[in-house]
Design a protein around this motif. Structure first.
Motif, mmCIF file in Angstrom:
data_model
loop_
_atom_site.group_PDB
_atom_site.id
_atom_site.type_symbol
_atom_site.label_atom_id
_atom_site.label_comp_id
_atom_site.label_asym_id
_atom_site.label_seq_id
_atom_site.Cartn_x
_atom_site.Cartn_y
_atom_site.Cartn_z
ATOM 1 N N TYR A 160 35.878 47.711 41.039
ATOM 2 C CA TYR A 160 36.163 46.352 41.464
ATOM 3 C C TYR A 160 36.912 45.594 40.381
ATOM 4 O O TYR A 160 36.692 45.811 39.181
ATOM 5 C CB TYR A 160 34.868 45.587 41.760
ATOM 6 N N ALA A 161 37.787 44.677 40.819
ATOM 7 C CA ALA A 161 38.343 43.668 39.934
ATOM 8 C C ALA A 161 37.561 42.378 40.155
ATOM 9 O O ALA A 161 37.029 42.151 41.243
ATOM 10 C CB ALA A 161 39.815 43.442 40.241
ATOM 11 N N GLY A 162 37.505 41.539 39.130
ATOM 12 C CA GLY A 162 36.791 40.280 39.262
ATOM 13 C C GLY A 162 35.315 40.429 38.985
ATOM 14 O O GLY A 162 34.822 41.510 38.649
ATOM 15 N N THR A 167 35.261 39.250 43.988
ATOM 16 C CA THR A 167 35.673 40.599 43.589
ATOM 17 C C THR A 167 36.635 41.186 44.615
ATOM 18 O O THR A 167 36.653 40.794 45.781
ATOM 19 C CB THR A 167 34.459 41.540 43.448
ATOM 20 N N THR A 168 37.421 42.139 44.148
ATOM 21 C CA THR A 168 38.357 42.879 44.991
ATOM 22 C C THR A 168 38.137 44.364 44.770
ATOM 23 O O THR A 168 38.146 44.825 43.619
ATOM 24 C CB THR A 168 39.813 42.530 44.637
ATOM 25 N N HIS A 215 48.718 51.389 49.398
ATOM 26 C CA HIS A 215 48.251 50.048 49.024
ATOM 27 C C HIS A 215 46.759 50.097 48.683
ATOM 28 O O HIS A 215 46.002 50.855 49.282
ATOM 29 C CB HIS A 215 48.499 49.122 50.221
ATOM 30 N N HIS A 216 46.340 49.268 47.710
ATOM 31 C CA HIS A 216 44.911 49.193 47.411
ATOM 32 C C HIS A 216 44.160 48.637 48.618
ATOM 33 O O HIS A 216 44.764 47.935 49.443
ATOM 34 C CB HIS A 216 44.679 48.304 46.183
ATOM 35 N N TYR A 256 43.913 35.889 37.102
ATOM 36 C CA TYR A 256 43.755 35.600 38.529
ATOM 37 C C TYR A 256 43.348 36.842 39.314
ATOM 38 O O TYR A 256 42.501 36.775 40.216
ATOM 39 C CB TYR A 256 45.061 35.017 39.067
ATOM 40 N N ARG A 257 43.943 37.977 38.985
ATOM 41 C CA ARG A 257 43.616 39.222 39.688
ATOM 42 C C ARG A 257 42.319 39.849 39.208
ATOM 43 O O ARG A 257 41.858 40.850 39.762
ATOM 44 C CB ARG A 257 44.753 40.237 39.523
ATOM 45 N N GLY A 258 41.736 39.315 38.151
ATOM 46 C CA GLY A 258 40.426 39.796 37.708
ATOM 47 C C GLY A 258 40.442 41.102 36.958
ATOM 48 O O GLY A 258 39.431 41.824 36.949
#
Length: 478
Positions: A160-162, A167-168, A215-216, A256-258
């Motif tokens: 995960y990011a964030g 989270t993403t 793509h993610h 911003y994208r974490g």
């Protein structure tokens, strides 16, 4: 069937970097795209008109830059400037249909929020990621027919990011067999569409399949999830990015994208899944190409593989895409195989753009392109001819997404790239000395002449395409 009106099979991916499949690119196993390249023409210098899904896909349909078709950012977001492509614009599907082509479309759409490909000249078989159809229902029925009932939420090895609630999901392992994956099902439905060409004897035909990847989130089943060893993936050459002298928004995007806390080990794990995703899609392209052969249609069909735009995947330590015009997101793969017309194993280094495919397909169908479009047919290049007036540079735009409107314009030659950033500092890169775009040379005294030349090229492009900023930008460059 006339050789000038071939069947056309367009295989589009989402967020595929050109170096995934380039002849001298990354160590990713893509034997089927390699096969297309060996049997057709590879375009070394293909670029997207804008690195954002809706805008780029609308340009492919219309042959126009974003400022002219009006879809400046993603149509599904709350900040969308427009949610739908203007219906009065001539589009590829409608013009082909009017000329007698039978058009079909499968997979990701993401052009108009309230319309589907069925409104633009295609028979739509579904597959959108924004619920324009019952594809998810069909997909679940297909999985059930395979005896598979594993919920998609049961992803393993998640990255995960964030943090916290913001989270993403970036990557993970899908605990299903390959046969139950979306790329496999899209290939299955594509083969069904090709079988209609033979069964219905409706030719010429145009079919487009848009894969929802790489793509993610880079979520793939085994064996693709562990096909690439993260410890063997070397850091990108521009992973050493410091953001010194770069537009402030670049570093803001890191936060911003974490992904500001990501070390290379984390990126390598995500990139390994991205590589695996590409190989999974390549294998499905192989199934489609084999079906063309088995159906006896390969010699009658021009096959085109490309992508809407690329992906940063940790380049410059950044994730996804945004207001940065690096080659990782603006350079795209493009290969064309047309038996008996395009020389096998040929290559072009001349600049071409994604939306040049629109007038190219019309050219193949014997249709005059609409007046005022910003694209031109690449057919001369496919025939080994370079027109005297072919541009020695390419031009691109960005208008913002999620982070707010942010006007950018780019001009790129073989040696240099210049980027106009409306509310921030401009960028100039010497691509011979600095191919990884780490050192911003804008306003460097030693490059004053180069910068003036590149600014002039940018203004010329803005004039040529009637860019809506053409009256203001030149004043900021003086």
């Amino acid at each position: 069937m006339s050789a000038s009106r071939p069947n056309v099979l367009l295989l589009l991916t989402d967020q595929e970097r050109a170096d995934l499949v380039a002849p001298d690119g990354l160590p990713v196993d893509t034997p089927n795209i390699d096969r297309l390249r060996e049997e057709g023409m590879w375009f070394e210098s293909a670029y997207t008109p804008t690195s954002i899904c809706t805008s780029a896909r609308a340009s492919l349909l219309t042959g126009l830059y974003s400022h002219a078709h009006g879809l400046l950012n993603n149509s599904h977001e709350a900040d969308a400037i427009r949610t739908d492509l203007p219906e009065e614009l001539p589009t590829l599907g409608e013009l082909l249909a009017e000329s007698g082509y039978t058009n079909t479309y499968l997979g990701k759409w993401h052009v108009s929020h309230n319309h589907t490909p069925g409104d633009f000249g295609f028979r739509y078989f579904g597959g959108s990621d924004y619920h324009h159809d019952n594809f998810d229902v069909a997909f679940e029925h297909f999985r059930e027919s395979q005896g598979i009932r594993v919920p998609e939420v049961d992803v393993e090895d998640k990255i995960y990011a964030g943090e916290g609630d913001d989270t993403t999901l970036i990557a993970g392992t899908d605990p299903v067999p390959v046969e139950a994956s979306r790329p496999y099902f899209l290939a299955e439905r594509t083969i069904n569409a090709l079988e209609r060409w033979v069964d219905d004897d409706r030719q010429p035909c145009f079919h487009r399949t848009d894969f929802l990847g790489p793509h993610h989130p880079y979520v793939v089943p085994e064996p693709y999830a562990s096909m690439y060893e993260p410890t063997e993936i070397e850091p990108w050459s521009n992973y050493a990015e410091t953001f010194e002298s770069k537009p402030r928004v670049h570093e803001q995007y890191l936060h911003y994208r974490g992904v500001e806390g990501f070390e290379w080990e984390t990126w390598a794990e995500a990139i390994a899944k991205y590589f695996g995703f590409m190989t999974l899609i390549d294998d499905q392209i192989g199934r489609i190409l084999d079906a063309l052969d088995d159906l006896g249609m390969a010699d009658k069909t021009a096959v085109v593989h490309t992508s809407d735009h690329g992906d940063l995947t940790g380049s410059h330590r950044l994730f996804n895409k945004g207001p940065m015009m690096y080659d990782e997101t603006y350079r795209i793969p493009l290969v064309v195989r047309w038996p008996g017309v395009v020389d096998p194993g040929s290559q072009s280094t001349d600049f071409v753009r994604l939306h040049d495919l629109m007038p190219t397909f019309l050219d193949w169908a014997g249709i005059e392109p609409p007046e005022g479009i910003h694209a031109r047919s690449i057919q001369p290049l496919l025939m080994g001819d370079l027109p005297d007036d072919w541009p020695a540079s390419t031009y691109a735009q960005y208008h913002g997404d999620e982070f707010g409107l942010y006007s950018q314009r780019m001009v790129r030659t073989e040696e240099y790239k210049f980027i106009y950033n409306g509310p921030d500092r401009n960028e100039l890169y010497d691509l011979t000395a600095d191919p990884h775009e780490l050192r911003n040379l804008a306003d460097h005294p030693a490059y004053a002449d180069v910068q003036r030349e590149m600014e002039g090229r940018l203004v010329d492009w803005m004039d040529e395409v009637d860019d809506s900023l053409r009256r203001w930008v030149p004043k900021t460059l003086q």
